[in-house]
Design an enzyme around this catalytic site. Sequence first.
Site, PDB file in Angstrom:
ATOM      1  N   GLY A 189      73.944  26.666  35.821  1.00 10.75           N
ATOM      2  CA  GLY A 189      73.378  26.737  34.602  1.00 10.75           C
ATOM      3  C   GLY A 189      72.689  28.106  34.291  1.00 10.75           C
ATOM      4  O   GLY A 189      72.697  28.932  35.431  1.00 10.75           O
ATOM      5  N   SER A 190      71.923  28.034  33.172  1.00  6.24           N
ATOM      6  CA  SER A 190      71.308  29.383  33.015  1.00  6.24           C
ATOM      7  C   SER A 190      70.138  29.812  33.977  1.00  6.24           C
ATOM      8  O   SER A 190      70.164  30.961  34.175  1.00  6.24           O
ATOM      9  CB  SER A 190      70.877  29.415  31.538  1.00  6.24           C
ATOM     10  OG  SER A 190      69.761  28.162  31.167  1.00  6.24           O
ATOM     11  N   GLU A 203      70.240  29.289  36.905  1.00  3.54           N
ATOM     12  CA  GLU A 203      70.635  29.759  38.291  1.00  3.54           C
ATOM     13  C   GLU A 203      71.309  30.854  38.377  1.00  3.54           C
ATOM     14  O   GLU A 203      71.972  31.519  39.163  1.00  3.54           O
ATOM     15  CB  GLU A 203      71.528  28.722  38.853  1.00  3.54           C
ATOM     16  CG  GLU A 203      71.087  27.264  39.002  1.00  3.54           C
ATOM     17  CD  GLU A 203      70.637  26.423  37.854  1.00  3.54           C
ATOM     18  OE1 GLU A 203      69.382  26.252  37.574  1.00  3.54           O
ATOM     19  OE2 GLU A 203      71.592  26.239  37.023  1.00  3.54           O
ATOM     20  N   GLU A 258      76.364  16.554  38.047  1.00  2.20           N
ATOM     21  CA  GLU A 258      75.709  16.810  38.997  1.00  2.20           C
ATOM     22  C   GLU A 258      75.472  15.641  39.924  1.00  2.20           C
ATOM     23  O   GLU A 258      75.130  15.985  41.287  1.00  2.20           O
ATOM     24  CB  GLU A 258      74.267  17.249  38.486  1.00  2.20           C
ATOM     25  CG  GLU A 258      73.943  18.529  37.796  1.00  2.20           C
ATOM     26  CD  GLU A 258      74.380  18.560  36.471  1.00  2.20           C
ATOM     27  OE1 GLU A 258      74.945  17.330  35.922  1.00  2.20           O
ATOM     28  OE2 GLU A 258      74.047  19.477  35.533  1.00  2.20           O
ATOM     29  N   HIS A 315      71.090  22.714  38.176  1.00  6.14           N
ATOM     30  CA  HIS A 315      70.426  23.051  37.008  1.00  6.14           C
ATOM     31  C   HIS A 315      69.088  22.434  36.777  1.00  6.14           C
ATOM     32  O   HIS A 315      68.806  21.275  37.462  1.00  6.14           O
ATOM     33  CB  HIS A 315      71.416  22.633  35.672  1.00  6.14           C
ATOM     34  CG  HIS A 315      70.863  23.674  34.774  1.00  6.14           C
ATOM     35  ND1 HIS A 315      70.240  24.822  34.644  1.00  6.14           N
ATOM     36  CD2 HIS A 315      70.891  23.437  33.262  1.00  6.14           C
ATOM     37  CE1 HIS A 315      70.073  25.433  33.472  1.00  6.14           C
ATOM     38  NE2 HIS A 315      70.306  24.440  32.348  1.00  6.14           N
ATOM     39  N   HIS A 320      70.193  -8.613  49.612  1.00  6.48           N
ATOM     40  CA  HIS A 320      70.828  -8.255  48.416  1.00  6.48           C
ATOM     41  C   HIS A 320      70.440  -9.021  47.240  1.00  6.48           C
ATOM     42  O   HIS A 320      70.049  -8.886  46.202  1.00  6.48           O
ATOM     43  CB  HIS A 320      72.213  -8.019  48.547  1.00  6.48           C
ATOM     44  CG  HIS A 320      72.943  -7.939  47.071  1.00  6.48           C
ATOM     45  ND1 HIS A 320      74.240  -7.835  46.724  1.00  6.48           N
ATOM     46  CD2 HIS A 320      72.519  -6.876  46.021  1.00  6.48           C
ATOM     47  CE1 HIS A 320      74.703  -7.233  45.627  1.00  6.48           C
ATOM     48  NE2 HIS A 320      73.502  -6.933  45.209  1.00  6.48           N
ATOM     49  N   GLY A 334      73.738   0.775  47.488  1.00  6.45           N
ATOM     50  CA  GLY A 334      74.425  -0.054  46.513  1.00  6.45           C
ATOM     51  C   GLY A 334      74.639   0.834  45.271  1.00  6.45           C
ATOM     52  O   GLY A 334      75.212   0.191  44.274  1.00  6.45           O
TER      53      GLY A 334
END
Length: 530
Positions: free
Chosen positions: A24-25, A27, A46, A69, A276, A395
Site C-alpha cells: 500500500g501507499s 509501504e 492480508e 498496509h 469446543h 478454529g
Amino acid sequence: MTVREAVIGFLRSVGVDAIFGNPGSTELRMLRDWPDDLTYVLGLQESVVVATAAGYAIGTGRAAFVSLHSAGGVGHALGSVFTAYRDRVPLLILAGQQTRGMLPTRPFLAADEPAAFPRPYVKWSAQPSRAEDVPAALAEAYRVAMTPPRGPVFLSVPEDDWDAPAEPVPVRAVHADFVGDPAGLRAVADALDRAEAPALVIGAGVDQEGAQDLAVALAERTRAAVWIGPMSGRSGFPEDHRLFQGFLPPVRDQLATALQNHDVVVALGAPVFRYHVHAGGPFLPDGTRLFQLDCDPSDAAWAPVGTSILTTVKAGLAVLLDLVAERDRPDPPVRARPEPARAEDPVRAAFVVDTLRRLMPPGAVLVEEAPSHREVLHRRLPVTRPGGFVTTGSGSLGWGLPVAVGRALASGGERVVCLLGDGSTMYSVQALWTAARHRVPVTFVVLNNHGYAAVRQLGERLDVKDPPGTELEGIDFVGVARGLGCPGHRVTGAADLEPVLRAALAADGPVLVEVPVADDEAPGYVRPPG
C-alpha cells in the site's frame, strides 16, 4: 546508512530470504529499489498474506517477515494473526503508518493506536518514538518472536522513517531452550515409575520443537498410552504406533471419560483443557494425577488442575528420559482401525481419505481445514512423520489453504496435500493465485458438501434446527481455481476419484480437485447425548 538499509541488512543477517506482503501507499518507501535476494511473495488479501507467511515459517523453522498496509490492512489480517498466536508461529509483522508530521491530524489511512491494534494476539508490539530506533526495534521484535513460546510480533513504521539516517544493528543470539525445575521433573519421573496405567498427551509443542523421537522413547520406556491433545494444530507422535490411542475430544466430560483408565497423565506441549462445546463435570477422573510440561507460563497458569513444569519440551523430555525407569507394563489396547470405505455414489469423505492414504507420495505433508470431516481424517489417515501435519489450532477458518502454499514455498521438494471443506476454501481462495504464480507443489482437495456442515452439526447438539446461512450452493470451485491460474478438476463419481487424484498428486505445480461428497459426517463430540 538509512533505516531502510539497516533493516534490510538485519533481515539478511538472520536468514530472511522472502517478504510476504500486499503493498500500500505507506509501504512504498520501504520497497524502493527492492533487492533481488529478498523474494517478494504477493498475496491478494492480508489474512492470506499472514497465513502464507506462517506456512513458510513452519517449513523453515525461522520467523517469516510480513508487510501489511496500515490500519485497514492490519484489520484484514487479524484472523490469521490470531491463529498464528494460538499456534505459536513466529512472524515478524511490519505495518506501514502515515507520515509522522501528519499524525496529530488523524490522517487518512493512519492507525490511531497502532501498537494496541493487534493485541492481545501478538507477543510484542510497538511504534518507535524516533525513526532511528526502527532497526533496533525490529531486531528486538525478531528475538521475541523466536523465543519460546514463539509467536507473532508487530511493528508499526511511519512511512517517512525509511529514508532517515540510522545505525546498523549488531547481530546477537538468544539461546532460548531451558530445562524445568529439577525437583519438578523428578516428581514427574517418580509418578511415572509408580503409575499402574500412565498416559501421555501430545500437544503441538512436541512437533514444533522437533521432539517426536524423544516423546516416542518416553512412551516406549513407560509403556504409556498416547493421546493427542484436543484440537491440536500439529501431530507430534506416529499415529500408527502400537501405543497410540487417538485424539482427545474437546468436551470436558468426554475428555475425562477418555482418560478414566489412567492414574497418571503427562501432557507434553499441550493445553489439555481446550474445549469446543460446554459440558459440566470434573476436569479429570477421580484419582488421576496430571503433570504438564510446557514453555508457556500463561498456559501453565490458567490450567485448572494438575502440576505444571515450565520447560521447553525437548529439553525437559531429554532430562525426563534420564530419570524414568523402564517398566514392564502390558501395552494398552491397540486402537481399532475402521473397515475400508466402500466406493459408492454419492462419494463419501471416508472413501476420499482412504484413497488419499493409498496414493499420497512418501514424505508428503498434509494440511487440513475440513471441520466436518476432521474426525474421519484422523481415523483413516495416520500421520507418521515429524512435521507431516498442519491444521488450525484456533478454529479460525481461512488458515489451511494459504498455509499450504507457504509450506510448499519452503518445501525441499516434498508434495503438500491440502484437504479443505468448501466453506473453508472460500475464506482464502485468493491464495490459489499465489500458488499458481510460484508453481508450488500443492494438491488442493476440496470436499464439497454444499454448506457449513460443521455449524449444522453443532446446531443439532444445541437443539438449533436448520440454522439459516449454512447452505453454499452454486460455487464452481474448478472455475474459480482456473480463473486464478490454478488448474482444476471435478470428480464426477467414485470411479473417477483415483485417476484424478493420481494425476493431481504427480502434477508439476498446484492443482485443485473438487469432490462433491455426501453430507453425512458428524464428529462424535458434537452429537447430542444419546
